[in-house]
Motif scaffolding. Structure first.
Motif, PDB file in Angstrom:
ATOM      1  N   GLN A  73      46.448 111.952 -48.239  1.00  0.00           N
ATOM      2  CA  GLN A  73      47.731 111.379 -48.618  1.00  0.00           C
ATOM      3  C   GLN A  73      48.694 111.267 -47.437  1.00  0.00           C
ATOM      4  O   GLN A  73      49.720 110.610 -47.532  1.00  0.00           O
ATOM      5  CB  GLN A  73      48.388 112.213 -49.738  1.00  0.00           C
ATOM      6  N   THR A  74      48.362 111.929 -46.316  1.00  0.00           N
ATOM      7  CA  THR A  74      49.248 111.853 -45.160  1.00  0.00           C
ATOM      8  C   THR A  74      48.896 110.688 -44.246  1.00  0.00           C
ATOM      9  O   THR A  74      49.646 110.390 -43.318  1.00  0.00           O
ATOM     10  CB  THR A  74      49.179 113.155 -44.350  1.00  0.00           C
ATOM     11  N   ALA A  75      47.761 110.063 -44.440  1.00  0.00           N
ATOM     12  CA  ALA A  75      47.350 108.957 -43.579  1.00  0.00           C
ATOM     13  C   ALA A  75      48.279 107.762 -43.773  1.00  0.00           C
ATOM     14  O   ALA A  75      48.914 107.608 -44.824  1.00  0.00           O
ATOM     15  CB  ALA A  75      45.912 108.560 -43.899  1.00  0.00           C
ATOM     16  N   PRO A  76      48.415 106.896 -42.770  1.00  0.00           N
ATOM     17  CA  PRO A  76      49.297 105.726 -42.896  1.00  0.00           C
ATOM     18  C   PRO A  76      48.910 104.855 -44.089  1.00  0.00           C
ATOM     19  O   PRO A  76      47.730 104.586 -44.332  1.00  0.00           O
ATOM     20  CB  PRO A  76      49.093 104.992 -41.570  1.00  0.00           C
ATOM     21  N   GLN A  77      49.925 104.421 -44.830  1.00  0.00           N
ATOM     22  CA  GLN A  77      49.708 103.544 -45.974  1.00  0.00           C
ATOM     23  C   GLN A  77      49.837 102.079 -45.536  1.00  0.00           C
ATOM     24  O   GLN A  77      50.382 101.776 -44.471  1.00  0.00           O
ATOM     25  CB  GLN A  77      50.729 103.867 -47.071  1.00  0.00           C
ATOM     26  N   SER A  78      49.367 101.196 -46.378  1.00  0.00           N
ATOM     27  CA  SER A  78      49.348  99.781 -46.006  1.00  0.00           C
ATOM     28  C   SER A  78      50.748  99.232 -45.746  1.00  0.00           C
ATOM     29  O   SER A  78      50.933  98.392 -44.853  1.00  0.00           O
ATOM     30  CB  SER A  78      48.654  98.965 -47.105  1.00  0.00           C
ATOM     31  N   TRP A  79      51.740  99.720 -46.506  1.00  0.00           N
ATOM     32  CA  TRP A  79      53.097  99.201 -46.325  1.00  0.00           C
ATOM     33  C   TRP A  79      53.750  99.702 -45.032  1.00  0.00           C
ATOM     34  O   TRP A  79      54.800  99.198 -44.632  1.00  0.00           O
ATOM     35  CB  TRP A  79      53.970  99.579 -47.516  1.00  0.00           C
ATOM     36  N   GLN A  80      53.111 100.659 -44.362  1.00  0.00           N
ATOM     37  CA  GLN A  80      53.640 101.184 -43.112  1.00  0.00           C
ATOM     38  C   GLN A  80      53.047 100.505 -41.891  1.00  0.00           C
ATOM     39  O   GLN A  80      53.467 100.776 -40.775  1.00  0.00           O
ATOM     40  CB  GLN A  80      53.365 102.691 -43.031  1.00  0.00           C
ATOM     41  N   LEU A  81      52.094  99.616 -42.091  1.00  0.00           N
ATOM     42  CA  LEU A  81      51.398  98.981 -40.976  1.00  0.00           C
ATOM     43  C   LEU A  81      52.066  97.668 -40.600  1.00  0.00           C
ATOM     44  O   LEU A  81      52.683  97.000 -41.435  1.00  0.00           O
ATOM     45  CB  LEU A  81      49.933  98.736 -41.349  1.00  0.00           C
ATOM     46  N   THR A  82      51.942  97.298 -39.329  1.00  0.00           N
ATOM     47  CA  THR A  82      52.467  96.034 -38.813  1.00  0.00           C
ATOM     48  C   THR A  82      51.375  95.383 -37.966  1.00  0.00           C
ATOM     49  O   THR A  82      50.271  95.915 -37.817  1.00  0.00           O
ATOM     50  CB  THR A  82      53.724  96.264 -37.953  1.00  0.00           C
ATOM     51  N   GLN A  83      51.692  94.234 -37.397  1.00  0.00           N
ATOM     52  CA  GLN A  83      50.712  93.545 -36.564  1.00  0.00           C
ATOM     53  C   GLN A  83      50.342  94.370 -35.337  1.00  0.00           C
ATOM     54  O   GLN A  83      49.190  94.363 -34.889  1.00  0.00           O
ATOM     55  CB  GLN A  83      51.260  92.181 -36.130  1.00  0.00           C
ATOM     56  N   HIS A  84      51.319  95.090 -34.778  1.00  0.00           N
ATOM     57  CA  HIS A  84      51.032  95.943 -33.622  1.00  0.00           C
ATOM     58  C   HIS A  84      50.600  97.333 -34.071  1.00  0.00           C
ATOM     59  O   HIS A  84      49.674  97.917 -33.500  1.00  0.00           O
ATOM     60  CB  HIS A  84      52.264  96.055 -32.722  1.00  0.00           C
ATOM     61  N   GLY A  85      51.256  97.852 -35.076  1.00  0.00           N
ATOM     62  CA  GLY A  85      50.947  99.196 -35.548  1.00  0.00           C
ATOM     63  C   GLY A  85      49.896  99.183 -36.627  1.00  0.00           C
ATOM     64  O   GLY A  85      50.174  99.477 -37.799  1.00  0.00           O
ATOM     65  N   THR A  86      48.662  98.817 -36.261  1.00  0.00           N
ATOM     66  CA  THR A  86      47.560  98.795 -37.211  1.00  0.00           C
ATOM     67  C   THR A  86      47.032 100.215 -37.435  1.00  0.00           C
ATOM     68  O   THR A  86      47.399 101.153 -36.712  1.00  0.00           O
ATOM     69  CB  THR A  86      46.428  97.904 -36.698  1.00  0.00           C
ATOM     70  N   TYR A  87      46.155 100.363 -38.402  1.00  0.00           N
ATOM     71  CA  TYR A  87      45.608 101.689 -38.689  1.00  0.00           C
ATOM     72  C   TYR A  87      44.801 102.204 -37.499  1.00  0.00           C
ATOM     73  O   TYR A  87      44.910 103.384 -37.123  1.00  0.00           O
ATOM     74  CB  TYR A  87      44.734 101.639 -39.939  1.00  0.00           C
ATOM     75  N   ASP A  88      44.012 101.342 -36.880  1.00  0.00           N
ATOM     76  CA  ASP A  88      43.201 101.767 -35.735  1.00  0.00           C
ATOM     77  C   ASP A  88      44.077 102.173 -34.553  1.00  0.00           C
ATOM     78  O   ASP A  88      43.783 103.159 -33.863  1.00  0.00           O
ATOM     79  CB  ASP A  88      42.239 100.648 -35.321  1.00  0.00           C
ATOM     80  N   SER A  89      45.143 101.410 -34.315  1.00  0.00           N
ATOM     81  CA  SER A  89      46.024 101.762 -33.196  1.00  0.00           C
ATOM     82  C   SER A  89      46.764 103.067 -33.464  1.00  0.00           C
ATOM     83  O   SER A  89      46.986 103.860 -32.539  1.00  0.00           O
ATOM     84  CB  SER A  89      47.016 100.622 -32.931  1.00  0.00           C
ATOM     85  N   LEU A  90      47.122 103.315 -34.709  1.00  0.00           N
ATOM     86  CA  LEU A  90      47.773 104.578 -35.040  1.00  0.00           C
ATOM     87  C   LEU A  90      46.795 105.751 -34.908  1.00  0.00           C
ATOM     88  O   LEU A  90      47.185 106.847 -34.485  1.00  0.00           O
ATOM     89  CB  LEU A  90      48.348 104.525 -36.451  1.00  0.00           C
ATOM     90  N   ARG A  91      45.537 105.525 -35.247  1.00  0.00           N
ATOM     91  CA  ARG A  91      44.539 106.582 -35.059  1.00  0.00           C
ATOM     92  C   ARG A  91      44.363 106.895 -33.576  1.00  0.00           C
ATOM     93  O   ARG A  91      44.190 108.061 -33.190  1.00  0.00           O
ATOM     94  CB  ARG A  91      43.202 106.165 -35.677  1.00  0.00           C
ATOM     95  N   TRP A  92      44.408 105.873 -32.730  1.00  0.00           N
ATOM     96  CA  TRP A  92      44.299 106.109 -31.282  1.00  0.00           C
ATOM     97  C   TRP A  92      45.499 106.915 -30.788  1.00  0.00           C
ATOM     98  O   TRP A  92      45.342 107.864 -30.010  1.00  0.00           O
ATOM     99  CB  TRP A  92      44.226 104.777 -30.538  1.00  0.00           C
ATOM    100  N   VAL A  93      46.692 106.560 -31.256  1.00  0.00           N
ATOM    101  CA  VAL A  93      47.887 107.317 -30.868  1.00  0.00           C
ATOM    102  C   VAL A  93      47.766 108.759 -31.344  1.00  0.00           C
ATOM    103  O   VAL A  93      48.121 109.702 -30.620  1.00  0.00           O
ATOM    104  CB  VAL A  93      49.150 106.640 -31.447  1.00  0.00           C
ATOM    105  N   ARG A  94      47.265 108.942 -32.542  1.00  0.00           N
ATOM    106  CA  ARG A  94      47.097 110.298 -33.087  1.00  0.00           C
ATOM    107  C   ARG A  94      46.172 111.132 -32.197  1.00  0.00           C
ATOM    108  O   ARG A  94      46.443 112.315 -31.930  1.00  0.00           O
ATOM    109  CB  ARG A  94      46.548 110.201 -34.504  1.00  0.00           C
ATOM    110  N   GLN A  95      45.105 110.518 -31.730  1.00  0.00           N
ATOM    111  CA  GLN A  95      44.191 111.248 -30.849  1.00  0.00           C
ATOM    112  C   GLN A  95      44.863 111.649 -29.549  1.00  0.00           C
ATOM    113  O   GLN A  95      44.630 112.750 -29.032  1.00  0.00           O
ATOM    114  CB  GLN A  95      42.959 110.379 -30.563  1.00  0.00           C
TER     115      GLN A  95
END
Length: 458
Positions: A269-291
């Motif tokens: 439930q803490t993972a990024p939700q679809s409404w929080q994503l943008t063209q630059h801030g995709t789920y994959d890019s946020l996972r890379w930042v998290r790492q």
């Protein structure tokens, strides 16, 4: 309130910032240097000494643990004194004794306000001092004697040295006095009480500013940014990005996006939700930042180290994600996010502190009690927020003293800084409680005057 399970041996609890408030005192007593981090000049003190001074007084003749307990006991005693002054302040404003008793009772049984008295953090002293100072300022506005103004100014000076973001009240209180009396008094009669209001702060702060200049050759009248703590750029960028989405920007909230970014938590439930994503801030890019944010730093850091480059790249990416939210989702950024941040600042924590265990682990009677306090907090603080939309009586200078600090804190942390912690609002909670309760009483009298007969002034 879970004190017995804290495992510290104290009658209360330490907070995450407790060491930052008291370590400078320990270094002063041990090494002769009032600084939070020895041999680190930018963090010359870390925090203003309004809280550490109390600890230092007890530390002169007590061990650190007993000095901690003494500070907590002092917080409890001053909170009781402030409770009495809250009743006096209410009566001065409403002239209704029953309303004063009701507000004193509501504040006395509130776990939201009481939790601050049991933690080694500045909110308890700051809230108590603000209530007492507001009462004397109100007396000073009505009858500007030297005693009232100096007492009000002294309490306000301590509030600012406990919580520097309350410094704008140094301008508000004299302004309220001038606004109230400018038609009846000469400029000399107006300025003298106003000077007396800020004089205690000026005297102490001049000494504090001079000391900072001698130590660090910097003009620092309050404290340095982020209280002298060298937060990494990627951490600050993550906090700013989370707040842009209306997420709780503190990593210790296990259900927030900030926690997902900073801490290795696997809860879905803490993972990024679809409404929080943008063209630059995709789920994959946020996972890379998290790492990058969670990568352990090497024992020795060099300017060319890949870890530093990764942090810099993560900070730059998070700034792009923030700008993308502003550009692609203006409704979320300008409307939804401030509402969500206001919730985290004002409405959370109403009953969370009364038991030390998660809600799911409580017995039925404990759940009922917690829900009762939580709903009461929502009702009263919701009424306080509504009172800024519609106030059911003629505005007065006295109510300005009570009603401006809470809305100032909301505007400061939600709109300007976009960073909230639930404990920040505790400082103005008694004043918000006063506004919200009186608003509910007037609303009830307006809706059903026959059922809620107004008291006659006593």
């Amino acid at each position: 309130m879970g004190i017995a399970t804290s495992g510290t041996g104290l009658i209360g609890k330490r907070g995450g910032d407790t060491v930052a408030y008291f370590q400078a005192i320990e270094n002063l007593l041990t090494h002769g240097h009032y600084t939070h981090i020895l041999n680190y000049l930018p963090a010359y003190a870390g925090r203003m000494p309004g809280y550490g001074a109390v600890y230092g007084l007890f530390r002169l003749f007590l061990s650190p643990t007993l000095a901690y307990d003494a500070v907590i006991l002092a917080q409890m005693v001053l909170a009781l004194v402030a409770l009495y002054y809250l009743g006096l302040l209410t009566y001065q404003l409403t002239k209704r004794r029953l309303v004063a008793y009701a507000i004193m009772l509501l504040h006395a049984i509130s776990p939201y306000g009481a939790q601050a008295d049991l933690f080694l953090l500045t909110e308890s002293f700051a809230a108590s001092a603000l209530v007492i100072g507001t009462y004397y300022c109100l007396l000073g506005v009505m009858a500007p004697t030297r005693q009232n103004m100096l007492l009000a100014g002294s309490w306000l000076a301590w509030v600012v040295f406990l919580r520097p973001y309350m410094a704008p009240l140094l301008g508000l209180w004299p302004s309220v006095h001038i606004y109230h009396s400018y038609r009846q008094q000469s400029w000399r009669q107006l300025l003298q009480p106003s000077v007396l209001l800020i004089l205690p702060f000026l005297v102490v702060d001049c000494a504090w500013t001079a000391r900072n200049w001698l130590v660090s050759q910097q003009f620092v009248p309050l404290q340095t940014a982020y209280a002298g703590i060298p937060f990494p750029d990627d951490y600050l960028a993550a906090r700013r990005f989370a707040a842009a989405l209306g997420e709780d920007p503190v990593e210790w909230n296990s259900t927030s996006l900030m926690s997902w970014l900073i801490r290795p938590i696997t809860a879905p439930q803490t993972a990024p939700q679809s409404w929080q994503l943008t063209q630059h801030g995709t789920y994959d890019s946020l996972r890379w930042v998290r790492q990058q944010l969670q990568a352990p730093p090497p024992k020795v850091l060099l300017s060319t180290d890949p870890h530093i480059r990764g942090n810099q790249q993560a900070a730059a990416a998070l700034r792009r994600f923030h700008d993308a939210v502003v550009r692609e989702k203006p409704w979320l950024y300008y409307v939804v996010a401030p509402v969500r941040l206001t919730y985290y600042l004002v409405l959370t924590g109403g009953g969370n502190s009364i038991f030390a265990w998660p809600f799911s682990e409580l017995a039925i009677w404990q759940k009922v009690i917690r829900l009762l306090f939580t709903c009461t907090h929502w009702l009263l603080m919701g009424a306080s927020l509504c009172s800024y939309i519609w106030w059911p009586q003629r505005a007065s200078t006295g109510w300005l003293l009570v009603r401006v600090p809470p809305i100032f804190l909301i505007l400061l942390f939600v709109v300007i800084l976009r960073y909230v912690e639930a404990r920040y609002f505790i400082v103005v909670y008694p004043l918000a409680l006063l506004s919200g309760t009186v608003w509910l009483i007037h609303l009830a009298e307006h809706i059903a005057p026959r059922l809620f007969m107004a008291q006659k002034p006593e």
